[in-house]
Design a protein around this motif. Structure first.
Motif, PDB file in Angstrom:
ATOM      1  N   THR A  66       0.832  -1.202   0.000  1.00 59.39           N
ATOM      2  CA  THR A  66       0.000   0.000   0.000  1.00 59.39           C
ATOM      3  C   THR A  66       0.866   1.251   0.000  1.00 59.39           C
ATOM      4  N   ILE A  67       1.954   1.210   0.779  1.00 61.63           N
ATOM      5  CA  ILE A  67       2.881   2.346   0.816  1.00 61.63           C
ATOM      6  C   ILE A  67       3.482   2.590  -0.562  1.00 61.63           C
ATOM      7  N   ALA A  68       3.944   1.526  -1.233  1.00 62.01           N
ATOM      8  CA  ALA A  68       4.551   1.677  -2.556  1.00 62.01           C
ATOM      9  C   ALA A  68       3.555   2.228  -3.559  1.00 62.01           C
ATOM     10  N   ASP A  69       2.315   1.748  -3.503  1.00 63.65           N
ATOM     11  CA  ASP A  69       1.295   2.247  -4.421  1.00 63.65           C
ATOM     12  C   ASP A  69       1.038   3.735  -4.200  1.00 63.65           C
ATOM     13  N   LEU A  70       0.895   4.151  -2.937  1.00 62.93           N
ATOM     14  CA  LEU A  70       0.654   5.555  -2.626  1.00 62.93           C
ATOM     15  C   LEU A  70       1.872   6.408  -3.002  1.00 62.93           C
ATOM     16  N   PHE A  71       3.066   5.883  -2.772  1.00 62.71           N
ATOM     17  CA  PHE A  71       4.289   6.605  -3.139  1.00 62.71           C
ATOM     18  C   PHE A  71       4.291   6.955  -4.625  1.00 62.71           C
ATOM     19  N   TYR A  72       4.028   5.974  -5.478  1.00 64.24           N
ATOM     20  CA  TYR A  72       4.063   6.238  -6.906  1.00 64.24           C
ATOM     21  C   TYR A  72       2.968   7.218  -7.321  1.00 64.24           C
ATOM     22  N   ARG A  73       1.792   7.124  -6.693  1.00 64.67           N
ATOM     23  CA  ARG A  73       0.739   8.075  -7.031  1.00 64.67           C
ATOM     24  C   ARG A  73       1.140   9.495  -6.654  1.00 64.67           C
ATOM     25  N   LYS A  74       1.756   9.661  -5.501  1.00 66.53           N
ATOM     26  CA  LYS A  74       2.224  10.984  -5.079  1.00 66.53           C
ATOM     27  C   LYS A  74       3.346  11.477  -5.995  1.00 66.53           C
ATOM     28  N   LEU A  75       4.309  10.606  -6.286  1.00 62.81           N
ATOM     29  CA  LEU A  75       5.441  10.982  -7.115  1.00 62.81           C
ATOM     30  C   LEU A  75       4.984  11.404  -8.506  1.00 62.81           C
ATOM     31  N   PHE A  76       4.097  10.615  -9.109  1.00 72.25           N
ATOM     32  CA  PHE A  76       3.669  10.914 -10.473  1.00 72.25           C
ATOM     33  C   PHE A  76       2.743  12.117 -10.538  1.00 72.25           C
ATOM     34  N   ALA A  77       1.985  12.358  -9.465  1.00 73.52           N
ATOM     35  CA  ALA A  77       1.146  13.558  -9.440  1.00 73.52           C
ATOM     36  C   ALA A  77       2.016  14.811  -9.408  1.00 73.52           C
ATOM     37  N   ALA A  78       3.129  14.744  -8.669  1.00 76.01           N
ATOM     38  CA  ALA A  78       4.040  15.892  -8.585  1.00 76.01           C
ATOM     39  C   ALA A  78       4.919  16.014  -9.814  1.00 76.01           C
ATOM     40  N   HIS A  79       5.231  14.890 -10.464  1.00 79.57           N
ATOM     41  CA  HIS A  79       6.143  14.886 -11.615  1.00 79.57           C
ATOM     42  C   HIS A  79       5.547  14.007 -12.721  1.00 79.57           C
ATOM     43  N   PRO A  80       4.539  14.503 -13.432  1.00 81.21           N
ATOM     44  CA  PRO A  80       3.868  13.681 -14.444  1.00 81.21           C
ATOM     45  C   PRO A  80       4.765  13.281 -15.609  1.00 81.21           C
ATOM     46  N   GLU A  81       5.927  13.934 -15.736  1.00 83.80           N
ATOM     47  CA  GLU A  81       6.831  13.554 -16.816  1.00 83.80           C
ATOM     48  C   GLU A  81       7.496  12.202 -16.561  1.00 83.80           C
ATOM     49  N   LEU A  82       7.511  11.758 -15.313  1.00 85.79           N
ATOM     50  CA  LEU A  82       8.253  10.534 -14.990  1.00 85.79           C
ATOM     51  C   LEU A  82       7.646   9.277 -15.605  1.00 85.79           C
ATOM     52  N   PRO A  83       6.330   9.041 -15.472  1.00 84.62           N
ATOM     53  CA  PRO A  83       5.795   7.819 -16.087  1.00 84.62           C
ATOM     54  C   PRO A  83       5.867   7.838 -17.609  1.00 84.62           C
ATOM     55  N   ARG A  84       6.071   9.009 -18.211  1.00 81.33           N
ATOM     56  CA  ARG A  84       6.192   9.100 -19.664  1.00 81.33           C
ATOM     57  C   ARG A  84       7.627   8.903 -20.136  1.00 81.33           C
ATOM     58  N   ASN A  85       8.589   9.392 -19.350  1.00 77.93           N
ATOM     59  CA  ASN A  85       9.951   9.500 -19.866  1.00 77.93           C
ATOM     60  C   ASN A  85      11.012   8.738 -19.083  1.00 77.93           C
ATOM     61  N   LEU A  86      10.664   8.133 -17.958  1.00 75.88           N
ATOM     62  CA  LEU A  86      11.666   7.395 -17.188  1.00 75.88           C
ATOM     63  C   LEU A  86      11.167   6.018 -16.786  1.00 75.88           C
ATOM     64  N   PHE A  87      10.004   5.960 -16.171  1.00 72.61           N
ATOM     65  CA  PHE A  87       9.481   4.687 -15.684  1.00 72.61           C
ATOM     66  C   PHE A  87       8.824   3.897 -16.810  1.00 72.61           C
ATOM     67  N   ASN A  88       8.931   2.593 -16.722  1.00 69.59           N
ATOM     68  CA  ASN A  88       8.331   1.676 -17.679  1.00 69.59           C
ATOM     69  C   ASN A  88       6.817   1.656 -17.465  1.00 69.59           C
ATOM     70  N   ARG A  89       6.053   2.146 -18.437  1.00 70.28           N
ATOM     71  CA  ARG A  89       4.601   2.236 -18.268  1.00 70.28           C
ATOM     72  C   ARG A  89       3.951   0.872 -18.157  1.00 70.28           C
ATOM     73  N   ALA A  90       4.513  -0.118 -18.836  1.00 71.97           N
ATOM     74  CA  ALA A  90       3.947  -1.464 -18.748  1.00 71.97           C
ATOM     75  C   ALA A  90       4.074  -2.021 -17.340  1.00 71.97           C
ATOM     76  N   HIS A  91       5.247  -1.814 -16.708  1.00 71.73           N
ATOM     77  CA  HIS A  91       5.445  -2.313 -15.351  1.00 71.73           C
ATOM     78  C   HIS A  91       4.575  -1.563 -14.357  1.00 71.73           C
ATOM     79  N   GLN A  92       4.371  -0.269 -14.591  1.00 69.19           N
ATOM     80  CA  GLN A  92       3.486   0.494 -13.721  1.00 69.19           C
ATOM     81  C   GLN A  92       2.051  -0.006 -13.850  1.00 69.19           C
ATOM     82  N   ALA A  93       1.614  -0.235 -15.080  1.00 67.66           N
ATOM     83  CA  ALA A  93       0.242  -0.697 -15.300  1.00 67.66           C
ATOM     84  C   ALA A  93       0.010  -2.070 -14.683  1.00 67.66           C
TER      85      ALA A  93
END
Length: 422
Positions: free
Chosen positions: A42-69
């Motif tokens: 639950t912590i990891a899920d909330l962390f990524y939601r907070k991180l991506f809300a603050a930095h929406p460029e990350l899931p597009r340009n650094l993190f693997n979208r397939a692994h996130q999905a």
């Protein structure tokens, strides 16, 4: 990822020495580890939601979208935090080097820099506090902050060393490469032959390592994937093979589909320096190289190196695939095994063609293969395959520290405690 004015906790920084929690923090982490461990997903899920809300460029340009999905990146992060915390309290003074090395190599291949760690800390700490609620006292948050910075600073130092070895600045791993030739290996595997576009020498690599390839997709996202190098380390050019993955699903397979459909001779690719910690040691020991599917790619590079240096001890090459038509780089494997003084190949197919031995149909079964004393084993393929082969090797008396592996994607196997000594 942008930097942060938050300073690194340099009091906790270490380069190669042991990772030691303070006594107070160790007691607090030990007491709260069951609760945090239960909530870490639950912590990891909330962390990524907070991180991506603050930095929406990350899931597009650094993190693997397939692994996130698929949620596998969150599982890997949760496992890494839990494994590191457990190691710090159960084995104080012993560095979890397997964990740290695997993560550091992946980070270096993505161009991660030290300035990004405070950003991660900010959102991870906030997620821990929110999920734990009233239990997240200042003492608890401080203790888990110490866990994070011990792990983070060890990674920063390892990544700095990896960049220095490749002669690049931290985060500056990318270069442009020309595609000299592409070769279709099977219906869903293509090999790319590339060379540096700037004319400078190709960076050195060790057999078993991979490069990151960054592509710009139709929606403007710049996604990154890792591919093992398949040619001999002393070659002046580089080759890597790409299997098309779930091309009809989004976002799975979006990069492999792009490479298959849009990259041809004469095009340019953005490629990282080579990284990866599953590499051949300079050894005269007998070897077992086991692969399944596209996991054959690092194994082919290892066979190239062994043939080039005239390895005299037994080399047992084991491969599993769906069918002969799906077996990528088959001719290369066969050719290289025959060059070895004591090379033998053992292949299993789920759907063999023609006259194929029944005992080599289906899943890999090592019971009929002699395993030499002192063997070093290297595994690459899907997790079920590697777990099966590893279990068979352990049952045959091979020590866990002699079994090395490579995972394509988030390492969901690594946090298992019995793998720490590999």
């Amino acid at each position: 990822m942008p930097g942060s004015p938050t300073p690194l906790n340099t009091n906790l920084r270490c380069q190669s020495g042991p990772l030691m929690l303070s006594q107070k923090s160790a007691e607090t982490v030990r007491a709260t580890l069951p609760a945090v461990g239960e909530a870490i997903g639950t912590i990891a899920d909330l962390f990524y939601r907070k991180l991506f809300a603050a930095h929406p460029e990350l899931p597009r340009n650094l993190f693997n979208r397939a692994h996130q999905a698929a949620g596998t990146q969150r599982q890997a992060l949760a496992g890494a935090i839990a494994a590191c915390a457990t190691a710090l309290v159960e084995r104080p003074g012993v560095r979890p080097d397997t964990l740290l090395s695997r993560i550091a190599h992946k980070h270096a291949s993505l161009g991660v820099s030290a300035a990004q760690y405070p950003v991660v800390h900010r959102h991870l700490s906030a997620a821990i506090a929110e999920v734990l609620g009233d239990a997240a006292s200042e003492e608890v948050i401080a203790a888990w902050d110490e866990v994070y910075w011990l792990m983070a600073n060890a990674l920063i130092e390892t990544e700095r060393r990896l960049y220095a070895e490749q002669g690049v600045l931290a985060g500056g791993t990318w270069r442009q490469w020309d595609v000299i030739e592409r070769t279709r290996e099977t219906a869903d595997v293509v090999t790319f032959l590339i060379r540096p576009a700037d004319g400078r020498p190709a960076p050195a690599f060790r057999a078993g390592q991979y490069v990151s390839v960054q592509v710009e997709l139709a929606d403007g996202a710049r996604q990154i994937r890792q591919y093992s190098l398949t040619n001999a380390p002393d070659a002046t050019v580089r080759t890597f093979s790409v299997k098309r993955v779930n091309a009809g699903e989004d976002p799975a397979g979006e990069v492999s589909g792009h490479l298959h459909d849009h990259v041809h001779d004469g095009d340019e690719l953005t490629v990282s320096a080579p990284y990866g910690d599953m590499v051949l040691d300079a050894t005269d020991a007998p070897l077992l190289l086991a692969s399944a599917g596209i996991g054959c790619t690092p194994i082919v590079a290892m066979l190239e190196e062994l043939a080039a240096r005239g390895h005299r001890a037994p080399v047992i090459a084991v491969h599993a695939d769906r069918s002969p038509a799906d077996h990528a780089l088959r001719a290369d494997q066969e050719r290289l095994v025959t060059k070895l003084a004591q090379g033998t190949a053992h292949v299993w197919y789920e759907r063999p063609d023609g006259d194929w031995p029944a005992e080599r149909t289906g899943h890999v079964d090592l019971s009929g293969i002699g395993i030499p004393n002192g063997v070093q084993a290297y595994l690459c393929g899907p997790l079920p395959f590697m777990r099966s082969v590893r279990t068979q090797l352990l049952e045959r008396g091979v020590h866990p520290s002699a079994i090395h592996y490579e995972v394509f994607g988030p390492d969901l196997w690594l946090p298992r405690g019995d793998d720490e000594g590999r």
